[in-house]
Design a protein around this motif. Structure first.
Motif, PDB file in Angstrom:
ATOM      1  N   MET A 171      47.876  16.497  85.231  1.00  0.00           N
ATOM      2  CA  MET A 171      49.280  16.689  84.860  1.00  0.00           C
ATOM      3  C   MET A 171      49.733  17.803  85.825  1.00  0.00           C
ATOM      4  O   MET A 171      49.310  18.896  85.712  1.00  0.00           O
ATOM      5  N   ILE A 172      50.847  17.393  86.108  1.00  0.00           N
ATOM      6  CA  ILE A 172      52.036  18.389  86.770  1.00  0.00           C
ATOM      7  C   ILE A 172      53.244  18.171  86.050  1.00  0.00           C
ATOM      8  O   ILE A 172      53.933  17.244  85.876  1.00  0.00           O
ATOM      9  N   ASN A 173      53.615  19.431  85.592  1.00  0.00           N
ATOM     10  CA  ASN A 173      55.187  19.410  84.866  1.00  0.00           C
ATOM     11  C   ASN A 173      55.986  20.273  85.657  1.00  0.00           C
ATOM     12  O   ASN A 173      55.463  21.282  86.431  1.00  0.00           O
ATOM     13  N   LEU A 174      57.316  19.943  85.685  1.00  0.00           N
ATOM     14  CA  LEU A 174      58.251  20.670  86.385  1.00  0.00           C
ATOM     15  C   LEU A 174      59.328  21.091  85.450  1.00  0.00           C
ATOM     16  O   LEU A 174      59.783  20.418  84.567  1.00  0.00           O
ATOM     17  N   ALA A 175      59.727  22.260  85.466  1.00  0.00           N
ATOM     18  CA  ALA A 175      60.860  22.748  84.706  1.00  0.00           C
ATOM     19  C   ALA A 175      61.533  23.945  84.916  1.00  0.00           C
ATOM     20  O   ALA A 175      60.861  24.852  85.791  1.00  0.00           O
ATOM     21  N   THR A 176      62.872  23.945  84.782  1.00  0.00           N
ATOM     22  CA  THR A 176      63.769  25.177  85.118  1.00  0.00           C
ATOM     23  C   THR A 176      63.375  26.025  83.774  1.00  0.00           C
ATOM     24  O   THR A 176      64.209  26.271  82.994  1.00  0.00           O
ATOM     25  N   LEU A 177      62.129  26.676  83.953  1.00  0.00           N
ATOM     26  CA  LEU A 177      61.622  27.300  82.705  1.00  0.00           C
ATOM     27  C   LEU A 177      62.148  28.784  82.381  1.00  0.00           C
ATOM     28  O   LEU A 177      62.435  29.202  81.466  1.00  0.00           O
ATOM     29  N   THR A 178      62.178  29.727  83.408  1.00  0.00           N
ATOM     30  CA  THR A 178      62.409  30.923  83.123  1.00  0.00           C
ATOM     31  C   THR A 178      63.176  31.772  84.387  1.00  0.00           C
ATOM     32  O   THR A 178      63.164  31.514  85.536  1.00  0.00           O
ATOM     33  N   GLY A 179      64.125  32.429  83.674  1.00  0.00           N
ATOM     34  CA  GLY A 179      64.947  33.311  84.923  1.00  0.00           C
ATOM     35  C   GLY A 179      63.952  34.401  85.355  1.00  0.00           C
ATOM     36  O   GLY A 179      64.216  34.771  86.791  1.00  0.00           O
ATOM     37  N   ALA A 180      62.944  34.669  84.726  1.00  0.00           N
ATOM     38  CA  ALA A 180      61.981  35.566  85.354  1.00  0.00           C
ATOM     39  C   ALA A 180      61.164  35.131  86.763  1.00  0.00           C
ATOM     40  O   ALA A 180      60.988  36.052  87.575  1.00  0.00           O
ATOM     41  N   ILE A 181      61.149  33.719  86.885  1.00  0.00           N
ATOM     42  CA  ILE A 181      60.664  33.532  88.246  1.00  0.00           C
ATOM     43  C   ILE A 181      61.616  33.725  89.168  1.00  0.00           C
ATOM     44  O   ILE A 181      61.194  33.812  90.480  1.00  0.00           O
ATOM     45  N   LEU A 182      62.786  33.606  89.088  1.00  0.00           N
ATOM     46  CA  LEU A 182      63.783  34.114  89.984  1.00  0.00           C
ATOM     47  C   LEU A 182      63.942  35.430  90.474  1.00  0.00           C
ATOM     48  O   LEU A 182      64.028  35.842  91.697  1.00  0.00           O
ATOM     49  N   VAL A 183      63.534  36.204  89.631  1.00  0.00           N
ATOM     50  CA  VAL A 183      63.299  37.741  89.979  1.00  0.00           C
ATOM     51  C   VAL A 183      61.881  37.842  90.937  1.00  0.00           C
ATOM     52  O   VAL A 183      62.035  38.642  91.549  1.00  0.00           O
ATOM     53  N   SER A 184      61.025  37.051  90.416  1.00  0.00           N
ATOM     54  CA  SER A 184      59.806  37.298  91.241  1.00  0.00           C
ATOM     55  C   SER A 184      59.854  36.533  92.607  1.00  0.00           C
ATOM     56  O   SER A 184      59.481  37.113  93.650  1.00  0.00           O
ATOM     57  N   LEU A 185      60.096  35.250  92.750  1.00  0.00           N
ATOM     58  CA  LEU A 185      60.309  34.624  94.215  1.00  0.00           C
ATOM     59  C   LEU A 185      61.596  34.336  94.360  1.00  0.00           C
ATOM     60  O   LEU A 185      61.617  33.506  95.492  1.00  0.00           O
ATOM     61  N   GLY A 186      62.956  34.605  93.874  1.00  0.00           N
ATOM     62  CA  GLY A 186      64.047  34.044  94.448  1.00  0.00           C
ATOM     63  C   GLY A 186      64.167  32.401  94.484  1.00  0.00           C
ATOM     64  O   GLY A 186      63.583  31.862  93.397  1.00  0.00           O
ATOM     65  N   ASN A 187      64.743  31.987  95.369  1.00  0.00           N
ATOM     66  CA  ASN A 187      65.167  30.857  95.691  1.00  0.00           C
ATOM     67  C   ASN A 187      64.192  29.960  96.648  1.00  0.00           C
ATOM     68  O   ASN A 187      64.493  28.898  96.914  1.00  0.00           O
ATOM     69  N   GLU A 188      63.170  30.867  97.131  1.00  0.00           N
ATOM     70  CA  GLU A 188      62.537  30.414  98.387  1.00  0.00           C
ATOM     71  C   GLU A 188      61.330  29.428  97.917  1.00  0.00           C
ATOM     72  O   GLU A 188      60.961  28.666  98.712  1.00  0.00           O
ATOM     73  N   HIS A 189      60.616  29.917  96.789  1.00  0.00           N
ATOM     74  CA  HIS A 189      59.449  29.111  96.091  1.00  0.00           C
ATOM     75  C   HIS A 189      59.649  28.698  94.980  1.00  0.00           C
ATOM     76  O   HIS A 189      60.412  29.763  94.048  1.00  0.00           O
ATOM     77  N   ALA A 190      59.036  27.817  94.360  1.00  0.00           N
ATOM     78  CA  ALA A 190      58.974  27.473  93.002  1.00  0.00           C
ATOM     79  C   ALA A 190      57.670  28.187  92.653  1.00  0.00           C
ATOM     80  O   ALA A 190      56.568  28.237  93.457  1.00  0.00           O
ATOM     81  N   GLY A 191      57.483  28.648  91.407  1.00  0.00           N
ATOM     82  CA  GLY A 191      56.426  29.372  90.949  1.00  0.00           C
ATOM     83  C   GLY A 191      55.277  28.446  90.648  1.00  0.00           C
ATOM     84  O   GLY A 191      55.565  27.210  89.831  1.00  0.00           O
ATOM     85  N   LEU A 192      54.005  28.373  90.876  1.00  0.00           N
ATOM     86  CA  LEU A 192      52.928  27.617  90.761  1.00  0.00           C
ATOM     87  C   LEU A 192      52.102  28.242  89.547  1.00  0.00           C
ATOM     88  O   LEU A 192      51.502  29.265  90.109  1.00  0.00           O
ATOM     89  N   PHE A 193      51.632  27.661  88.528  1.00  0.00           N
ATOM     90  CA  PHE A 193      50.500  28.123  87.688  1.00  0.00           C
ATOM     91  C   PHE A 193      49.566  27.122  87.322  1.00  0.00           C
ATOM     92  O   PHE A 193      50.078  25.682  87.215  1.00  0.00           O
ATOM     93  N   SER A 194      48.292  27.357  87.391  1.00  0.00           N
ATOM     94  CA  SER A 194      47.293  26.157  87.336  1.00  0.00           C
ATOM     95  C   SER A 194      45.952  26.653  86.516  1.00  0.00           C
ATOM     96  O   SER A 194      45.711  27.888  86.854  1.00  0.00           O
ATOM     97  N   ASN A 195      45.344  25.754  86.085  1.00  0.00           N
ATOM     98  CA  ASN A 195      44.106  25.919  85.621  1.00  0.00           C
ATOM     99  C   ASN A 195      43.039  25.237  86.502  1.00  0.00           C
ATOM    100  O   ASN A 195      41.971  25.189  86.303  1.00  0.00           O
TER     101      ASN A 195
END
Length: 520
Positions: free
Chosen positions: A391-415
């Motif tokens: 399963m791969i989910n996509l979401a405009t989920l958190t403003g915090a990811i913008l603080v971390s990565l800006g607009n250049e990368h999407a944040g990837l989290f995985s098990n």
């Protein structure tokens, strides 16, 4: 009336032969443009030099005056060039800039970006692109070039009733651009282009959905648009509020209960694998058609952008379109939870406790942390009912990811390391880049609640990570990737292939992932 753009492949000999320009039929009322490519120090391929003929000397003189050397994504624009039957000549540079401080090899030429760059230089009329580069460029590269042109040509202007001053006197009937890409391997390029056209259409669908205003694109309308995929052979099921209540999807329904627009769950199934019983791959999208924040209401400034809080769901619809249109040999599921988060008298309150479809309970601390509540039930439903490969989910989920990565990368989290590596590689190939972020028990503890199994937020710190930890509780052992696209799915920086507010981010990345590893 929007500009009409047609793009096709023709034989290179139709441009490079001495009589080609005279035989070309320009679009009525439009100029004829010839596009050629130059490498370092104005190096042309042999066939390009043939196409230029005596005009090559004109180009060299103009380049010297303009300081044009053939650097990558630079342009020399020559009007009414002597020696060729064209009204305009564009010489596009392809040479990589050398880094004197590094021994690293130059980055390979991005043909999609090159196509987008060229499209950005064009207006109307007929364009002949002499796709014979100093660098080796095969049919696959030509198809990527076409893809870039398609994506750059995108405009979302359906609600504009007045043209800009410089367009006021244009005849809409003549606002047409006809691009003919001349290649050596015509049949091969046309064959490769079938998939690129499908991908481009998928990206356009995603962009259109993100750009639509929330008064037009609400949950029921979004579901109707997803149902249009039936035309391509996609099976589409739409679950209404009654059906979701029966399944126990209380967190998804809780987000939408303050809206006058009923929530929907849409499941799209493309069965393209040779083995019809093969386990599907699955993609899940957050579809909040407008997010006020609910009772935990957002600040007014910039709230209009929250029409794009369904970019994850838009990507999933565009992706399933792309897979079906190119007849991908894979069984794929796309699922989108579609809600509107509004603060009326029936809205969910901070402090409410809801029971998810999984049976786990959630204390809602902040109603603006709503996307994870939607995804929790959809993730559980998909992994429980369809037993997918991943399963791969996509979401405009958190403003915090913008603080971390800006607009250049999407944040990837995985098990799952293998799936994470594959997604990262596909992102590098397509330019839709991701960056893996950590998960761990210490972050998970931040979700502990005094009254329920978990809270829906973990506090101010590590906001994007605790959001991912929340989602992980609903995937069991299924290989899973969460992509936080808050910085890339909408209002992302302009690029050579996208000038739109809604980027359609993720369609190309996930299509490439499927093509690389999961088609049979």
């Amino acid at each position: 009336m929007p500009r009409t753009v047609t793009i096709e492949f023709i034989a290179l000999s139709d441009v490079t032969s001495s009589k080609a320009a005279a035989r070309a039929k320009p679009v009525r009322g439009g100029p004829v443009t010839l596009v050629v490519f130059a490498g370092q120090d104005l190096k042309f391929s042999g066939l390009t030099a043939t196409a230029l003929g005596a005009a090559e000397e004109v180009v060299k003189r103009a380049a010297k005056t303009a300081g044009f050397t053939g650097a990558r994504l630079s342009c020399l624009d020559v009007l009414a060039p002597a020696g060729i039957a064209a009204d305009r000549l564009l010489v596009i540079g392809t040479a990589a800039k050398k880094d004197a401080k590094s021994d690293a090899p130059a980055q390979p030429l991005d043909y999609a970006a090159l196509g987008g760059y060229v499209m950005g230089k064009l207006g109307k009329g007929t364009v002949h692109v002499c796709f014979d580069l100093p660098e080796a460029a095969d049919a696959d590269a030509a198809a990527d070039f076409l893809l870039g042109m398609r994506l750059r040509a995108y405009r979302f202007e359906i609600y504009k009733t007045k043209k800009a001053d410089d367009e006021a006197n244009k005849d809409p009937k003549n606002d047409t651009l006809s691009v003919r890409i001349a290649v050596i391997q015509v049949a091969e390029a046309r064959r490769e282009a079938i998939a690129r056209e499908a991908i481009a259409a998928g990206v356009v669908i995603a962009r259109d959905l993100v750009n639509e205003p929330a008064n037009v694109l609400y949950p029921e309308e979004f579901a109707k648009r997803a149902q249009q995929l039936k035309k391509l052979g996609v099976e589409v099921d739409v679950l209404d509020v009654k059906a979701m209540k029966k399944l126990g999807m209380n967190t998804l329904l809780g987000v939408g209960q303050g809206s006058s627009r009923d929530s929907r769950l849409v499941v799209m199934r493309w069965n393209g694998a040779k083995n019809s019983k093969a386990k599907p791959v699955s993609f899940i999208g957050k579809g909040v058609t407008f997010d006020t924040g609910g009772i935990s209401i957002k600040p007014a400034a910039g709230m209009e952008d929250m029409k794009g809080d369904m970019a994850g769901a838009a990507c999933v619809v565009g992706l399933i379109h792309a897979l079906a249109a190119r007849k991908a040999k894979v069984n794929a599921i796309g699922a989108i939870g579609i809600v509107e988060n509004m603060p009326d008298g029936n809205a969910q309150r901070p402090g409410d406790i809801v029971t998810t479809m999984s049976g786990q309970t959630v204390e809602v601390i902040n109603t603006d942390a709503e996307g994870r509540l939607v995804l929790a039930d959809v993730l559980w439903y998909i992994q429980d009912k369809y037993k997918p490969q991943f399963m791969i989910n996509l979401a405009t989920l958190t403003g915090a990811i913008l603080v971390s990565l800006g607009n250049e990368h999407a944040g990837l989290f995985s098990n799952n390391d293998e799936l994470s590596t594959r997604v990262t590689a596909a992102g590098t190939q397509t330019g839709e880049k991701v960056w893996r972020m950590p998960l761990g028990p210490a972050y998970d503890k931040m979700l502990d609640s005094k009254f329920a199994d978990m809270k829906n937020i973990g506090g101010r710190l590590a906001g994007s990570i605790t959001a991912a930890q929340f989602l992980q509780r609903f995937v069991n052992k299924t290989p899973w990737v969460h992509l936080d696209i808050a910085g890339t799915g909408m209002a992302s920086p302009s690029s050579e292939i996208n000038q739109s507010w809604g980027s359609g981010w993720g369609v190309r990345l996930l299509d490439r992932l499927v093509a690389n590893h999961y088609e049979s």
